[in-house]
Write an enzyme that holds these catalytic residues in place. Structure first.
Site, mmCIF file in Angstrom:
data_model
loop_
_atom_site.group_PDB
_atom_site.id
_atom_site.type_symbol
_atom_site.label_atom_id
_atom_site.label_comp_id
_atom_site.label_asym_id
_atom_site.label_seq_id
_atom_site.Cartn_x
_atom_site.Cartn_y
_atom_site.Cartn_z
ATOM 1 N N ASP A 10 47.398 13.445 68.549
ATOM 2 C CA ASP A 10 46.069 13.942 68.193
ATOM 3 C C ASP A 10 45.655 13.273 66.890
ATOM 4 O O ASP A 10 46.488 12.708 66.165
ATOM 5 C CB ASP A 10 46.148 15.470 67.999
ATOM 6 C CG ASP A 10 44.831 16.072 67.532
ATOM 7 O OD1 ASP A 10 43.763 15.605 67.978
ATOM 8 O OD2 ASP A 10 44.860 17.007 66.710
ATOM 9 N N SER A 11 44.380 13.378 66.570
ATOM 10 C CA SER A 11 43.894 12.869 65.292
ATOM 11 C C SER A 11 44.525 13.640 64.124
ATOM 12 O O SER A 11 44.566 13.146 63.011
ATOM 13 C CB SER A 11 42.377 13.014 65.235
ATOM 14 O OG SER A 11 42.027 14.373 65.432
ATOM 15 N N CYS A 73 43.624 15.290 72.217
ATOM 16 C CA CYS A 73 42.466 15.206 71.320
ATOM 17 C C CYS A 73 41.266 14.852 72.187
ATOM 18 O O CYS A 73 41.301 13.868 72.936
ATOM 19 C CB CYS A 73 42.707 14.111 70.288
ATOM 20 S SG CYS A 73 41.275 13.758 69.246
ATOM 21 N N GLU A 152 40.639 24.823 60.473
ATOM 22 C CA GLU A 152 41.794 24.449 59.646
ATOM 23 C C GLU A 152 41.962 25.393 58.462
ATOM 24 O O GLU A 152 43.067 25.663 58.010
ATOM 25 C CB GLU A 152 41.645 23.003 59.158
ATOM 26 C CG GLU A 152 41.774 22.042 60.315
ATOM 27 C CD GLU A 152 42.060 20.608 59.897
ATOM 28 O OE1 GLU A 152 42.049 20.313 58.693
ATOM 29 O OE2 GLU A 152 42.277 19.798 60.811
ATOM 30 N N CYS A 184 37.107 20.585 72.059
ATOM 31 C CA CYS A 184 37.746 20.118 70.827
ATOM 32 C C CYS A 184 39.013 20.945 70.630
ATOM 33 O O CYS A 184 38.996 22.164 70.828
ATOM 34 C CB CYS A 184 36.803 20.315 69.638
ATOM 35 S SG CYS A 184 37.557 19.934 68.049
ATOM 36 N N THR A 185 40.070 20.262 70.235
ATOM 37 C CA THR A 185 41.362 20.937 70.079
ATOM 38 C C THR A 185 41.328 22.103 69.094
ATOM 39 O O THR A 185 42.132 23.012 69.174
ATOM 40 C CB THR A 185 42.397 19.938 69.536
ATOM 41 O OG1 THR A 185 41.824 19.284 68.407
ATOM 42 C CG2 THR A 185 42.785 18.938 70.581
ATOM 43 N N HIS A 186 40.391 22.045 68.137
ATOM 44 C CA HIS A 186 40.367 23.066 67.085
ATOM 45 C C HIS A 186 39.692 24.370 67.509
ATOM 46 O O HIS A 186 39.925 25.406 66.909
ATOM 47 C CB HIS A 186 39.609 22.538 65.864
ATOM 48 C CG HIS A 186 40.402 21.598 65.019
ATOM 49 N ND1 HIS A 186 40.963 20.453 65.515
ATOM 50 C CD2 HIS A 186 40.725 21.648 63.700
ATOM 51 C CE1 HIS A 186 41.593 19.825 64.532
ATOM 52 N NE2 HIS A 186 41.468 20.533 63.430
#
Ligand code: DGL
Length: 265
Positions: A10-11, A73, A152, A184-186
């Site tokens: 992932d990024s 990602c 985050e 989006c992963t977040h």
């Protein structure tokens, strides 16, 4: 049977939401995770830059003899999946197609919303893939860049996140979608706020679980399952492993068991 690890990248550390689901679905598989924490976010970068960075991550994992790659990602899956597939001798699983399949199955009124980083939304990959399955589905997409730092920082259920969510999701709500892809992963970390904002009539689809099942199918099709009773889990990042540790716990649900190692690509 093949006990080599699966390479997940992932990024940054958002891809740990995908690792968590892979462990549930494939408990005998060893995993090597690589997060490019030195260069995150990718969501605001050009296709050329995302592709260049992604190929570096892929090469790192291929050197470690992974038997399959998971692009955990959305931005990389949206912008660089074809290039990755071109250089990879092992099967590659992205996060876009599994989420698309699930959303198309879930939508009854054929109106699907997609939220993601600017890069993902501008690529129009979700729209293209949804329409390949059913051209009559209408797709409404919105970039939600502020959701990444908010996730985050652990700001789920925070006033600021609720305010931003209402603003970002206003057009999606007006479009009367019945299904919303969290592209989006977040975003799974902000699930409650997003759910509250769109209301109970909208089904939320995130890519983590469908991607884990897509990986299971790929391993099965290629006879790559492991029956390792003691699989390993290795975490690599490209910057500041100590600072990453706490944030990583938010995405992973618990503290990653092993020490996170820093690598230079
Ligand atoms: N991992 C990215 C994604 O899923 C979000 C973070 C970034 O912008 O790099 O799109």
């Amino acid at each position: 049977m093949n006990s080599s690890p699966i390479g997940v990248f992932d990024s940054g550390i958002g891809g740990l939401t995908v690792v968590k689901e892979i462990i549930k679905v494939l408990p005998n598989e060893s995993i090597i995770y690589l997060g490019d924490t030195a260069r995150v976010p990718y969501g605001t970068r050009s296709k050329e830059m995302v592709t260049k960075f992604a190929l570096e991550l892929v090469k790192f994992l291929l050197k470690r003899k992974v038997k399959a790659l998971v692009v955990a990602c959305n931005t990389i899956s949206a912008l660089a999946l074809d290039q990755i597939k071109k250089i990879s001798p092992v099967p590659v699983v992205g996060v876009v197609l599994p989420a698309v399949a699930e959303a198309v199955r879930a939508s009854k009124n054929k109106r699907i919303g997609v939220i993601g980083t600017q890069g993902t939304i501008e690529s129009k990959v979700y729209e293209r893939e949804i329409k390949k399955i059913d051209p009559s589905i209408e797709v409404f997409s919105v970039g939600c860049p502020l959701f990444v730092p908010m996730a985050e920082e652990g700001l789920h259920n925070h006033k600021a996140t609720q305010l931003v969510a209402r603003d970002y999701l206003d057009d999606i709500l007006k479009a009367k979608v019945d299904t919303l892809i969290l592209g989006c992963t977040h975003y799974p970390l902000l699930l409650e706020t997003i759910k509250e904002t769109v209301g109970p009539s909208v089904t939320l689809v995130d890519s983590a679980k469908p991607t884990a099942y897509a990986l299971k199918k790929v391993l099965s099709d290629n006879d790559l399952f492991s029956n390792n009773q003691n699989p390993s889990l290795e975490f690599y990042v490209t910057d500041a492993p100590d600072r990453v540790f706490q944030v990583a716990s938010r995405f992973f649900g618990s503290e990653p068991g092993s020490k996170i190692k820093k690598v230079i690509l």
